[in-house]
Design a protein around this motif. Structure first.
Motif, PDB file in Angstrom:
ATOM      1  N   SER A   1      -6.445   2.176  -2.126  1.00 55.68           N
ATOM      2  CA  SER A   1      -6.335   2.112  -0.565  1.00 55.68           C
ATOM      3  C   SER A   1      -6.054   0.610  -0.403  1.00 55.68           C
ATOM      4  CB  SER A   1      -7.497   2.474   0.153  1.00 55.68           C
ATOM      5  OG  SER A   1      -8.541   1.895  -0.633  1.00 55.68           O
TER       6      SER A   1
ATOM      7  N   ARG B   1       0.764  -1.283   0.024  1.00 63.25           N
ATOM      8  CA  ARG B   1      -0.042  -0.022  -0.109  1.00 63.25           C
ATOM      9  C   ARG B   1       0.756   1.364  -0.061  1.00 63.25           C
ATOM     10  NH1 ARG B   1      -2.861  -0.768   4.729  1.00 63.25           N
ATOM     11  NH2 ARG B   1      -4.143  -2.382   3.584  1.00 63.25           N
TER      12      ARG B   1
ATOM     13  N   ARG C   1       1.044   3.930  -3.053  1.00 62.96           N
ATOM     14  CA  ARG C   1       0.934   5.435  -2.577  1.00 62.96           C
ATOM     15  C   ARG C   1       2.091   6.456  -3.257  1.00 62.96           C
ATOM     16  NH1 ARG C   1      -0.907   4.446   3.429  1.00 62.96           N
ATOM     17  NH2 ARG C   1      -3.377   4.128   3.021  1.00 62.96           N
TER      18      ARG C   1
ATOM     19  N   ALA D   1      -3.491   6.851  -5.668  1.00 54.50           N
ATOM     20  CA  ALA D   1      -3.286   5.635  -5.185  1.00 54.50           C
ATOM     21  C   ALA D   1      -4.438   4.719  -4.521  1.00 54.50           C
ATOM     22  CB  ALA D   1      -2.277   5.614  -4.209  1.00 54.50           C
TER      23      ALA D   1
ATOM     24  N   LYS E   1       0.542   8.515  -5.857  1.00 54.70           N
ATOM     25  CA  LYS E   1       0.169   9.735  -5.083  1.00 54.70           C
ATOM     26  C   LYS E   1      -1.282   9.863  -4.730  1.00 54.70           C
ATOM     27  CE  LYS E   1       4.285  11.056  -5.989  1.00 54.70           C
ATOM     28  NZ  LYS E   1       5.428  10.369  -5.085  1.00 54.70           N
ATOM     29  N   GLU E   2      -1.944  11.037  -4.927  1.00 56.18           N
ATOM     30  CA  GLU E   2      -3.264  11.169  -4.655  1.00 56.18           C
ATOM     31  C   GLU E   2      -4.309  10.113  -5.252  1.00 56.18           C
ATOM     32  OE1 GLU E   2      -1.714  13.704  -6.216  1.00 56.18           O
ATOM     33  OE2 GLU E   2      -1.057  14.436  -4.469  1.00 56.18           O
TER      34      GLU E   2
END
Length: 170
Positions: free
Chosen positions: A80, A67, A71, A78, A75-76
């Motif tokens: 979860s 995870r 990320r 990604a 970045k944004e």
């Protein structure tokens, strides 16, 4: 790196006063390396390649690592990667199968074509470099299928951590 997570948490907490002056990944890296003598990237890369850590009893920690990598890559945007056993939840996928019965005929054939030895793969099957994340359903479907068959599942995952596999033949 083989260290107990409690030790790492304690190290980060010790670094907080220094970090409060300049909150950044770079500053965390400096604090952990200089003040707390954490291991270098080259040592950690060696651990990733050679330490058997990707076993079933570590699956929650492995998913957390994957995870974190996702990320960093996406970045944004990604994913979860929520862990679980429901069909849409995510699990650790061992690219080279970890079955005690062996990797299966397709892998034995591929290993021979690649002019590699099964013993080498057996040594690497529990390493962080041999794992990725797939949904529970995709993980079951991938099973002991060949690398080329698994690449289809990697592509369907839409994860950044799986994109590198798509350009590989072995």
């Amino acid at each position: 790196s083989g260290e107990n997570l409690q030790n790492l948490r304690a190290s980060v907490l010790q670094a907080v006063p220094e970090l409060s002056k300049n909150v950044s990944i770079k500053q965390l890296d400096i604090a952990l390396r200089t003040k707390l003598r954490q291991q270098s990237d080259s040592v950690l890369k060696n651990v990733i390649a050679h330490v058997s850590c990707a076993k079933d009893d570590n699956s929650a920690a492995i998913i957390s690592i994957l995870r974190g990598i996702e990320r960093q890559l996406r970045k944004e945007s990604a994913h979860s990667i929520p862990q679980g056993s429901a069909p849409a939840a995510w699990q650790v996928e061992h690219i080279y199968p970890q079955s005690q019965k062996g990797p299966g005929d397709s892998w034995i054939s591929d290993i021979g074509k690649w002019k590699l030895s099964k013993e080498n793969y057996d040594q690497l099957k529990w390493t962080l470099g041999n794992v990725t994340a797939l949904t529970s359903k995709a993980n079951q479907q991938a099973g002991q299928k060949s690398f080329s068959d698994k690449k289809v599942k990697f592509k369907e995952s839409h994860l950044g951590i799986n994109e590198d596999f798509l350009d590989r033949n072995r």
